[in-house]
Design an enzyme around this catalytic site. Structure first.
Site, PDB file in Angstrom:
ATOM      1  N   TYR A   1      43.548  52.023  30.456  1.00 28.60           N
ATOM      2  CA  TYR A   1      43.532  50.771  31.219  1.00 28.60           C
ATOM      3  C   TYR A   1      42.136  50.412  31.736  1.00 28.60           C
ATOM      4  O   TYR A   1      41.988  49.481  32.507  1.00 28.60           O
ATOM      5  CB  TYR A   1      44.593  50.831  32.324  1.00 28.60           C
ATOM      6  CG  TYR A   1      45.965  50.742  31.693  1.00 28.60           C
ATOM      7  CD1 TYR A   1      46.563  49.514  31.469  1.00 28.60           C
ATOM      8  CD2 TYR A   1      46.610  51.879  31.234  1.00 28.60           C
ATOM      9  CE1 TYR A   1      47.793  49.418  30.830  1.00 28.60           C
ATOM     10  CE2 TYR A   1      47.827  51.802  30.589  1.00 28.60           C
ATOM     11  CZ  TYR A   1      48.417  50.571  30.392  1.00 28.60           C
ATOM     12  OH  TYR A   1      49.623  50.475  29.722  1.00 28.60           O
TER      13      TYR A   1
ATOM     14  N   HIS B   1      42.171  56.681  47.373  1.00 22.99           N
ATOM     15  CA  HIS B   1      42.752  56.584  46.033  1.00 22.99           C
ATOM     16  C   HIS B   1      43.637  57.776  45.671  1.00 22.99           C
ATOM     17  O   HIS B   1      43.360  58.513  44.725  1.00 22.99           O
ATOM     18  CB  HIS B   1      41.660  56.387  44.993  1.00 22.99           C
ATOM     19  CG  HIS B   1      40.797  55.187  45.252  1.00 22.99           C
ATOM     20  ND1 HIS B   1      39.702  54.867  44.482  1.00 22.99           N
ATOM     21  CD2 HIS B   1      40.866  54.218  46.209  1.00 22.99           C
ATOM     22  CE1 HIS B   1      39.139  53.758  44.951  1.00 22.99           C
ATOM     23  NE2 HIS B   1      39.828  53.356  46.009  1.00 22.99           N
TER      24      HIS B   1
ATOM     25  N   GLU C   1      45.035  44.558  39.427  1.00 21.55           N
ATOM     26  CA  GLU C   1      45.706  44.309  38.150  1.00 21.55           C
ATOM     27  C   GLU C   1      47.204  44.568  38.216  1.00 21.55           C
ATOM     28  O   GLU C   1      47.661  45.414  38.977  1.00 21.55           O
ATOM     29  CB  GLU C   1      45.128  45.223  37.064  1.00 21.55           C
ATOM     30  CG  GLU C   1      43.663  45.032  36.767  1.00 21.55           C
ATOM     31  CD  GLU C   1      43.145  45.978  35.692  1.00 21.55           C
ATOM     32  OE1 GLU C   1      41.973  45.843  35.321  1.00 21.55           O
ATOM     33  OE2 GLU C   1      43.925  46.854  35.220  1.00 21.55           O
TER      34      GLU C   1
END
Length: 374
Positions: free
Chosen positions: A258, A154, A248
């Site tokens: 978010y 990530h 998403e």
């Protein structure tokens, strides 16, 4: 009673007619599949992470392991002077973007994993540099996330500019979940906004929050590996990896949360649930989500006339299922999906070139061009 029955019948028929009309209008505007073939234009690149076209039509390609490739006239040249790259897991040499005024100022922007700074391991850094005689010069680190981590996941690492010239970039939450993504005092799990020279804009949303990282523009992001300006609206769009399910697409709004890891359409990789909430007041909902996850990477809007019916569509790469997805949009809603270049390989990036053709970075192959058939 009979009159009431007639009125109800009329209302139902009118509703049905409107529904049919709406459905028909979608179908009438629904693009047909373009017949195409593919051409491998830049072969033999292990993990081509990002593509940027220079004004002369040649390509700059970042290779995750730490190389910057200049492809021109059928020849690959390795660019000297690239920053020192921390290669671990998903991290390496990643995003690349030319300044909107590149032809006058020469700035190129890079996102990469760097071991510089606090702690062992690495984290995402943003650098700008100039290209002179196949060498990077005038290198400036504009941002370096901290602290470093030995986790391999990530890093985010996409870069984009808006119509006002602000620089946006993404950094994933490095596998730390809401501990990073929901904390404004910590880097990671965010999308950031800077001036093109690294200065903090005076209207950034969290300037007055005590101890907040003032470059933050949005938070609650898991791992955004797509970041693109919508050429029709000027808005910045992103997509991000969910866990098992729940990838998403989001439209980026100033100061918005978010939701990771408070809300999600996904579950843990072991099948357990970490939340049963998909919506919550104060959290920006996605405009679209994938279940199951496709592992999205790279994103491009089609503005070219080369592909009949594709203009205005969104293209997103899939790492998990090894295809390019075409998303047909109506009023910022996805109304149709189509798989392109299936079984070609894991799609890492997709861009529309200055010639109007679509170019796709495919792991284990290189750069593939989508060529429509007449």
């Amino acid at each position: 009673m009979k009159q009431l029955h007639l009125i109800l019948t009329f209302i139902l028929l009118s509703f049905y007619s409107c529904a049919q009309q709406s459905e028909s209008s979608v179908k009438a505007e629904d693009p047909t599949t373009v017949n195409y073939t593919t051409e491998l234009v830049v072969p033999d690149i292990s993990i081509p992470w990002g593509i940027a076209f220079l004004p002369d039509g040649s390509m700059l390609i970042t290779e995750k392991a730490g190389e910057l490739i200049h492809f021109k006239n059928g020849k690959k040249t390795l660019i000297e002077g690239v920053p020192e790259i921390y290669v671990r897991g998903q991290g390496g040499f990643m995003g690349i973007k030319l300044h909107p005024n590149y032809e006058t100022n020469g700035w190129i922007y890079f996102a990469y994993a760097s071991a510089e700074g606090e702690g062992e391991g690495g984290n995402t850094a943003i650098m700008r540099a100039k290209l002179n005689n196949n060498k990077l010069t005038d290198k400036e680190v504009l941002y370096k996330a901290s602290p470093n981590s030995k986790r391999g996941q990530h890093f985010g690492a996409r870069i984009e500019f808006d119509n006002e010239g602000y620089l946006y970039f993404s950094i994933g939450e490095r596998g730390e979940g809401s501990a990073n993504a929901q904390d404004l005092t910590r880097d990671c799990g965010k999308i950031y906004r800077l001036h093109d020279d690294g200065r903090i804009p005076k209207d950034n949303p969290f300037l007055n929050v005590p101890n907040a990282k003032t470059a933050i523009y949005t938070y609650g992001n898991r791992n955004p590996q797509g970041l693109i300006k919508n050429p029709y609206t000027g808005d910045i769009w992103s997509h991000e990896h969910g866990p098992k399910g729940g990838d998403e697409i989001n439209i980026i709004k100033k100061g918005a949360n978010y939701g990771w890891q408070i809300v999600s359409y996904g579950i843990n990789y072991n099948g357990t649930s970490f939340t049963d909430i998909t919506e919550k007041e104060g959290i920006e909902p996605p405009i679209f989500y994938w279940v199951p996850s496709i592992a999205p990477s790279g994103m491009a809007f089609v503005t070219s006339n080369k592909y009949p019916g594709w203009k205005g569509n969104l293209l997103v790469g899939s790492l998990k299922f090894a295809y390019l997805e075409r998303l047909v949009l109506e009023n910022e809603k996805v109304v149709k999906r189509e798989k392109l270049i299936e079984k070609t390989g894991r799609v890492r990036d997709v861009v529309q070139g200055p010639d109007g053709y679509i170019y796709v970075a495919v792991e284990g192959k290189g750069i593939v061009k989508i060529v429509p058939k007449n």
